[in-house]
Design a protein around this motif. Structure first.
Motif, PDB file in Angstrom:
ATOM      1  N   ALA A 252      10.787 -71.308  44.407  1.00 51.69           N
ATOM      2  CA  ALA A 252      11.520 -70.228  45.086  1.00 51.69           C
ATOM      3  C   ALA A 252      12.141 -70.810  46.348  1.00 51.69           C
ATOM      4  O   ALA A 252      11.469 -71.496  47.119  1.00 51.69           O
ATOM      5  CB  ALA A 252      10.561 -69.097  45.446  1.00 51.69           C
TER       6      ALA A 252
ATOM      7  N   SER B  96      -6.334 -73.165  44.442  1.00 54.97           N
ATOM      8  CA  SER B  96      -7.094 -72.314  43.529  1.00 54.97           C
ATOM      9  C   SER B  96      -7.625 -73.059  42.311  1.00 54.97           C
ATOM     10  O   SER B  96      -8.215 -72.439  41.422  1.00 54.97           O
ATOM     11  CB  SER B  96      -6.254 -71.108  43.104  1.00 54.97           C
TER      12      SER B  96
ATOM     13  N   GLY C   8      -7.251 -69.289  53.930  1.00 55.86           N
ATOM     14  CA  GLY C   8      -8.086 -70.355  54.486  1.00 55.86           C
ATOM     15  C   GLY C   8      -9.282 -70.736  53.636  1.00 55.86           C
ATOM     16  O   GLY C   8      -9.165 -71.039  52.454  1.00 55.86           O
ATOM     17  N   ARG C   9     -10.461 -70.674  54.274  1.00 51.02           N
ATOM     18  CA  ARG C   9     -11.710 -71.110  53.619  1.00 51.02           C
ATOM     19  C   ARG C   9     -12.294 -70.054  52.698  1.00 51.02           C
ATOM     20  O   ARG C   9     -13.311 -70.295  52.047  1.00 51.02           O
ATOM     21  CB  ARG C   9     -12.784 -71.380  54.680  1.00 51.02           C
ATOM     22  N   VAL C  10     -11.726 -68.839  52.696  1.00 51.27           N
ATOM     23  CA  VAL C  10     -12.379 -67.738  51.986  1.00 51.27           C
ATOM     24  C   VAL C  10     -11.501 -67.098  50.905  1.00 51.27           C
ATOM     25  O   VAL C  10     -11.682 -65.942  50.545  1.00 51.27           O
ATOM     26  CB  VAL C  10     -12.893 -66.651  52.979  1.00 51.27           C
TER      27      VAL C  10
ATOM     28  N   MET D 244     -17.493 -70.655  46.471  1.00 47.17           N
ATOM     29  CA  MET D 244     -18.652 -69.882  46.954  1.00 47.17           C
ATOM     30  C   MET D 244     -18.211 -68.467  47.284  1.00 47.17           C
ATOM     31  O   MET D 244     -17.180 -68.262  47.938  1.00 47.17           O
ATOM     32  CB  MET D 244     -19.209 -70.505  48.244  1.00 47.17           C
TER      33      MET D 244
ATOM     34  N   ASP E 284       5.699 -70.049  39.732  1.00 43.28           N
ATOM     35  CA  ASP E 284       5.106 -71.106  40.554  1.00 43.28           C
ATOM     36  C   ASP E 284       5.805 -72.404  40.166  1.00 43.28           C
ATOM     37  O   ASP E 284       6.076 -72.627  38.987  1.00 43.28           O
ATOM     38  CB  ASP E 284       3.598 -71.224  40.270  1.00 43.28           C
TER      39      ASP E 284
ATOM     40  N   ALA F   6     -11.416 -67.672  47.707  1.00 40.01           N
ATOM     41  CA  ALA F   6     -12.094 -67.308  46.455  1.00 40.01           C
ATOM     42  C   ALA F   6     -12.721 -65.925  46.613  1.00 40.01           C
ATOM     43  O   ALA F   6     -12.682 -65.092  45.702  1.00 40.01           O
ATOM     44  CB  ALA F   6     -13.158 -68.340  46.104  1.00 40.01           C
ATOM     45  N   ILE F   7     -13.279 -65.671  47.795  1.00 46.39           N
ATOM     46  CA  ILE F   7     -13.918 -64.369  48.044  1.00 46.39           C
ATOM     47  C   ILE F   7     -12.858 -63.272  48.180  1.00 46.39           C
ATOM     48  O   ILE F   7     -12.982 -62.196  47.599  1.00 46.39           O
ATOM     49  CB  ILE F   7     -14.731 -64.401  49.370  1.00 46.39           C
TER      50      ILE F   7
HETATM   51  C1  LIG Z   1     -12.152 -78.035  49.301  1.00 51.86           C
HETATM   52  C2  LIG Z   1     -12.015 -76.541  49.296  1.00 51.86           C
HETATM   53  C3  LIG Z   1     -13.150 -75.749  49.216  1.00 51.86           C
HETATM   54  C4  LIG Z   1     -13.025 -74.366  49.218  1.00 51.86           C
HETATM   55  N1  LIG Z   1     -14.152 -73.611  49.056  1.00 51.86           N
HETATM   56  C5  LIG Z   1     -14.046 -72.259  49.070  1.00 51.86           C
HETATM   57  C6  LIG Z   1     -15.204 -71.464  48.882  1.00 51.86           C
HETATM   58  O1  LIG Z   1     -16.307 -71.982  48.661  1.00 51.86           O
HETATM   59  N2  LIG Z   1     -15.075 -70.108  48.918  1.00 51.86           N
HETATM   60  C7  LIG Z   1     -13.871 -69.514  49.157  1.00 51.86           C
HETATM   61  O2  LIG Z   1     -13.810 -68.277  49.210  1.00 51.86           O
HETATM   62  N3  LIG Z   1     -12.743 -70.250  49.293  1.00 51.86           N
HETATM   63  C8  LIG Z   1     -12.808 -71.600  49.260  1.00 51.86           C
HETATM   64  N4  LIG Z   1     -11.693 -72.360  49.408  1.00 51.86           N
HETATM   65  C9  LIG Z   1     -10.432 -71.676  49.723  1.00 51.86           C
HETATM   66  C10 LIG Z   1      -9.693 -71.152  48.491  1.00 51.86           C
HETATM   67  O3  LIG Z   1      -9.735 -72.103  47.461  1.00 51.86           O
HETATM   68  C11 LIG Z   1      -8.248 -70.839  48.898  1.00 51.86           C
HETATM   69  O4  LIG Z   1      -8.243 -70.001  50.045  1.00 51.86           O
HETATM   70  C12 LIG Z   1      -7.476 -70.135  47.800  1.00 51.86           C
HETATM   71  O5  LIG Z   1      -7.531 -70.875  46.601  1.00 51.86           O
HETATM   72  C13 LIG Z   1      -6.023 -69.937  48.219  1.00 51.86           C
HETATM   73  O6  LIG Z   1      -5.352 -69.339  47.161  1.00 51.86           O
HETATM   74  P1  LIG Z   1      -3.784 -69.071  47.233  1.00 51.86           P
HETATM   75  O7  LIG Z   1      -3.425 -68.378  45.973  1.00 51.86           O
HETATM   76  O8  LIG Z   1      -3.458 -68.435  48.533  1.00 51.86           O
HETATM   77  O9  LIG Z   1      -3.122 -70.529  47.342  1.00 51.86           O
HETATM   78  P2  LIG Z   1      -2.901 -71.660  46.234  1.00 51.86           P
HETATM   79  O10 LIG Z   1      -3.956 -71.686  45.218  1.00 51.86           O
HETATM   80  O11 LIG Z   1      -2.635 -72.936  46.973  1.00 51.86           O
HETATM   81  O12 LIG Z   1      -1.584 -71.164  45.499  1.00 51.86           O
HETATM   82  C14 LIG Z   1      -0.321 -71.146  46.116  1.00 51.86           C
HETATM   83  C15 LIG Z   1       0.691 -71.475  45.033  1.00 51.86           C
HETATM   84  O13 LIG Z   1       2.000 -71.214  45.531  1.00 51.86           O
HETATM   85  C16 LIG Z   1       2.882 -72.141  44.937  1.00 51.86           C
HETATM   86  N5  LIG Z   1       4.075 -72.190  45.773  1.00 51.86           N
HETATM   87  C17 LIG Z   1       4.131 -72.367  47.115  1.00 51.86           C
HETATM   88  N6  LIG Z   1       5.409 -72.285  47.528  1.00 51.86           N
HETATM   89  C18 LIG Z   1       6.175 -72.065  46.419  1.00 51.86           C
HETATM   90  C19 LIG Z   1       7.565 -71.906  46.212  1.00 51.86           C
HETATM   91  N7  LIG Z   1       8.452 -71.939  47.231  1.00 51.86           N
HETATM   92  N8  LIG Z   1       8.028 -71.710  44.947  1.00 51.86           N
HETATM   93  C20 LIG Z   1       7.150 -71.668  43.900  1.00 51.86           C
HETATM   94  N9  LIG Z   1       5.817 -71.830  44.045  1.00 51.86           N
HETATM   95  C21 LIG Z   1       5.332 -72.014  45.294  1.00 51.86           C
HETATM   96  C22 LIG Z   1       2.091 -73.450  44.932  1.00 51.86           C
HETATM   97  O14 LIG Z   1       2.595 -74.330  43.939  1.00 51.86           O
HETATM   98  C23 LIG Z   1       0.669 -72.942  44.623  1.00 51.86           C
HETATM   99  O15 LIG Z   1       0.362 -73.038  43.255  1.00 51.86           O
HETATM  100  C24 LIG Z   1     -11.765 -73.751  49.347  1.00 51.86           C
HETATM  101  C25 LIG Z   1     -10.621 -74.545  49.383  1.00 51.86           C
HETATM  102  C26 LIG Z   1     -10.737 -75.923  49.352  1.00 51.86           C
HETATM  103  C27 LIG Z   1      -9.487 -76.767  49.356  1.00 51.86           C
END
Ligand SMILES: Cc1cc2nc3c(=O)[nH]c(=O)nc-3n(C[C@H](O)[C@H](O)[C@H](O)COP(=O)(O)OP(=O)(O)OC[C@H]3O[C@@H](n4cnc5c(N)ncnc54)[C@H](O)[C@@H]3O)c2cc1C
Length: 418
Positions: A183, A44, A339-341, A50, A35, A343-344
């Protein structure tokens, strides 16, 4: 080309990439995780956490694929919590407080009640509470409450903590966390993906898993202009109650939500804003969150304000994540757009990808067709041939020329160019 060789390299150390690395390493594969910003650096660490798959489910969308994925996500948590705690000796971040879905007018109460039987076909433990009982159970709620659905098994998670723990457990199982790096392209031999090119050089691997959150469109043929995954800014507020604690997650539909955390604080959420990659916590956002407190749980108006922040939900344009192999790019796997889910559904997605990559069927009897990665086009951008990558160790000018388009697109995306 001289480069380390892995079975799988996972890009993105959020909850999705962390879970994928964990399950793959546990299965005995040689895994590298990278990352550019470190572990749990983006959504994350920002999310409210939730674990409420029923939150957006109505009686008429019980076969919604996202609901099914969410329910599988809840089931997966039961086993993941135990597994992680025994492997790391640490708390997995789960808060086992129930959720209330309250109604504050007669019409919404009627709607909630009429949909309850259908929801009980998935989760029989759900029950309707009359207004008096709701007030007794949760005195911080607005006294205008007309009743609520009680969901005993929908808790919440400290998402940043869980993400870091997944990575820790992945490392214990033999995965390697590479130093922070971006990347920039997929190594491509004309037939299949052979690894990736980061700003530090080529990394050979039989498979690449993209878990790149809101920055994923850079890899898709439509590019950033017609992004299939876009950032949806969400602002949150943390309060510290001075008196009695909040005893339930309160999910009040369009009004907003309140989430009691393990340390006694309460997260209030959330805004939904299209602001590109901007993560500024604003006065307008704070005003909206304070209105949630006033309308839903005025008993918290004396709570201390601890902090506000914002994160970027990775939202896909059709509302469904992309999970599985990319047929047009053998060796490439997608795990983005939660998206919004997230964590689940993030942890179960990591498990699904690990199972499929080992040639096993989808777990939890899931039908993964709605999540097919190439349903909106191919993930075919930023391919770099092995000979271009081989030029990497030559003077930087030469390499930059060879992959100028890929590198500048990656940089634009990192900076948040729309
Ligand atoms: C305010 C808010 C409230 C939320 N509440 C909830 C909730 O109550 N319940 C729920 O289920 N979900 C909730 N979510 C959604 C949840 O947090 C996210 O869907 C989830 O964290 C996404 O995880 P991810 O690993 O896909 O993305 P991320 O955590 O964004 O991780 C992606 C990673 O990829 C890395 N990356 C991207 N491109 C590159 C690259 N080219 N090279 C190297 N690294 C790269 C980034 O640096 C990042 O660290 C909420 C989100 C927010 C913002």
């Amino acid at each position: 080309m001289q480069a380390p060789s892995y079975d799988v390299v996972v890009v993105g150390a959020g909850i999705v990439g962390g879970a994928a690395a964990y399950h793959l390493a546990r299965a005995g594969l040689r895994v590298a995780l990278l990352d550019r910003s470190g572990v749990a650096a983006e959504a994350s660490d920002a999310g409210a956490g939730m674990l409420t798959p029923l939150a957006e489910a109505g009686a008429d969308d019980l076969h919604d694929p996202l609901l099914r994925l969410g329910l599988a996500g809840l089931r997966h948590y039961e086993r993941l919590e135990e597994q992680l705690q025994s492997e790391t000796g640490m708390w997995a971040g789960l808060v086992h407080l129930p959720t209330l879905y309250p109604a504050f007018d007669d019409k919404s109460a009627e709607q909630l009640r009429s949909g309850l039987a259908a929801l009980q076909s998935w989760r029989p433990e759900l029950r309707w509470l009359e207004a008096d009982e709701v007030r007794r159970r949760e005195p911080l709620l607005a006294p205008t409450v007309r009743g609520a659905i009680l969901s005993p098994a929908e808790g919440n998670v400290a998402i940043g903590h869980l993400t870091r723990l997944l990575v820790r457990a992945a490392l214990l199982a033999g995965a390697e966390l590479l130093p922070p790096q971006s990347a920039q392209g997929l190594l491509w031999d004309g037939q299949r993906v052979r690894g990736l090119l980061s700003e530090r050089g080529p990394i050979e691997a039989a498979h690449v898993v993209l878990a790149t959150g809101a920055w994923s469109s850079i890899w898709h043929e439509r590019g950033e202009q017609e992004a299939v995954v876009y950032p949806l800014k969400g602002q949150l507020l943390a309060l510290r109650p001075s008196g009695q604690p909040l005893r339930h997650t309160i999910y009040a539909g369009p009004l907003g939500y309140l989430v009691p955390k393990a340390d006694g604080s309460v997260f209030v959420g959330a805004t939904s804003e299209r602001r590109g990659f901007d993560k500024t916590a604003t006065a307008g956002g704070l005003a909206q969150l304070l209105a949630v407190v006033r309308q839903v749980a005025p008993g918290l108006e004396e709570a201390a304000v601890e902090r506000t922040w914002a994160g970027l939900r990775p939202v896909s344009i059709d509302g469904l994540p992309f999970i599985g192999p990319a047929p047009g790019s053998p060796g490439l796997w997608l795990a983005v757009g939660h998206g919004r889910v997230g964590a689940i559904t993030g942890p179960v997605t990591g498990f699904i990808v690990a199972e499929l990559l080992q040639g096993r069927p989808a777990p939890y009897d899931l039908d993964l067709r709605p999540f097919a990665p190439e349903r909106l086009g191919a993930w075919s951008r930023l391919r770099i041939t092995l000979s271009e990558a081989g030029a990497w160790r030559q003077p930087p000018g030469l390499f930059r020329q060879a992959s100028a388009e890929s590198a500048s697109a990656a940089e634009d995306q990192r900076r948040g160019t729309p």
